[in-house]
Design an enzyme around this catalytic site. Sequence first.
Site, PDB file in Angstrom:
ATOM      1  CE  LYS A  13      -1.386   2.839  -2.617  1.00 47.56           C
ATOM      2  NZ  LYS A  13      -0.424   1.742  -2.364  1.00 47.56           N
ATOM      3  NE  ARG A  88       1.058   2.514  -8.492  1.00 50.93           N
ATOM      4  CZ  ARG A  88      -0.040   1.943  -7.983  1.00 50.93           C
ATOM      5  NH1 ARG A  88      -1.162   2.590  -7.958  1.00 50.93           N
ATOM      6  NH2 ARG A  88       0.011   0.722  -7.501  1.00 50.93           N
ATOM      7  NE  ARG A 127      -4.398  -7.034  -1.653  1.00 53.37           N
ATOM      8  CZ  ARG A 127      -3.955  -5.836  -2.063  1.00 53.37           C
ATOM      9  NH1 ARG A 127      -4.150  -4.764  -1.323  1.00 53.37           N
ATOM     10  NH2 ARG A 127      -3.294  -5.718  -3.186  1.00 53.37           N
ATOM     11  NE  ARG A 160      -4.994  -6.376  -6.516  1.00 55.26           N
ATOM     12  CZ  ARG A 160      -4.587  -5.154  -6.189  1.00 55.26           C
ATOM     13  NH1 ARG A 160      -5.225  -4.459  -5.258  1.00 55.26           N
ATOM     14  NH2 ARG A 160      -3.540  -4.609  -6.770  1.00 55.26           N
ATOM     15  NE  ARG A 171       0.964  -4.910  -7.262  1.00 52.91           N
ATOM     16  CZ  ARG A 171       0.132  -5.264  -6.281  1.00 52.91           C
ATOM     17  NH1 ARG A 171       0.061  -6.520  -5.875  1.00 52.91           N
ATOM     18  NH2 ARG A 171      -0.629  -4.371  -5.719  1.00 52.91           N
TER      19      ARG A 171
END
Length: 220
Positions: A13, A88, A127, A160, A171
């Site tokens: 996204k 969401r 990431r 993160r 998640r």
Amino acid sequence: MYIVLFGPPGAGKGTYGRKLSQWLGIPVVATGDMLRAAIEEGTQLGERVKKYVYAGELVPDEIMREVVKQALDSETAKNGVIFDGFPRTLQQAKMLEELLSEKGAHIDLIIELDASDDVIIERLSSRRVCPKCGAVYNLRTNPPKDDSKCDVCGTPLVQRDDDKPETIKFRLDVYHKQTAPLLEYFRQQPVDYLVLNTEGTIEEGEKKLREELVNLGILR
Ligand code: AMP
């Protein structure tokens, strides 16, 4: 033009949102980025949301309403925005419709980004992000040139907190249980709807997305 980018964490996204923003000249409203910035700055909002964000849980809908309303009221949003990470929940989708209708606007396009859980877990574990300028890297597929520093501003990259393995799985679970059911609702809306599989390279994804937007007459 109001666009919703929808999909699991790690589906792309952020990446495709930035591209769309360049192509269309409208800003991205990335609720996750906004919440992380508030936490970083230690604002009242940051204090209220940090326990949810760190745990990978959804922030309550009423708080998200305030965040999105403020973003939509800003001067830069007057020609439209690209939503990344909002809505969401079904309640958030209804909230968004309400907030937009107050402006005489509506969602013009929903883009569903799709990738399997295995690809996502792989992608999110590698990431790394720049805490200063927000640039995003992947240690395997899109590594920074100089070791672990940001190519753009030289700041040391970080992982993160919610990209740690236990939280990634949590998640994804939250996505499947609380967010994915929204897809059914979105598909029934009388708005343009695109599905983009993002398991290939970013270049392939961008090319496909561009073609689809040209077909819809949104880009030339
Ligand atoms: P993201 O960067 O979109 O993966 O979001 C990071 C975290 O911010 C999520 O795990 C949630 O804790 C929170 N968050 C972001 N957007 C929303 C939203 N629309 N509703 C509830 N929580 C959100």
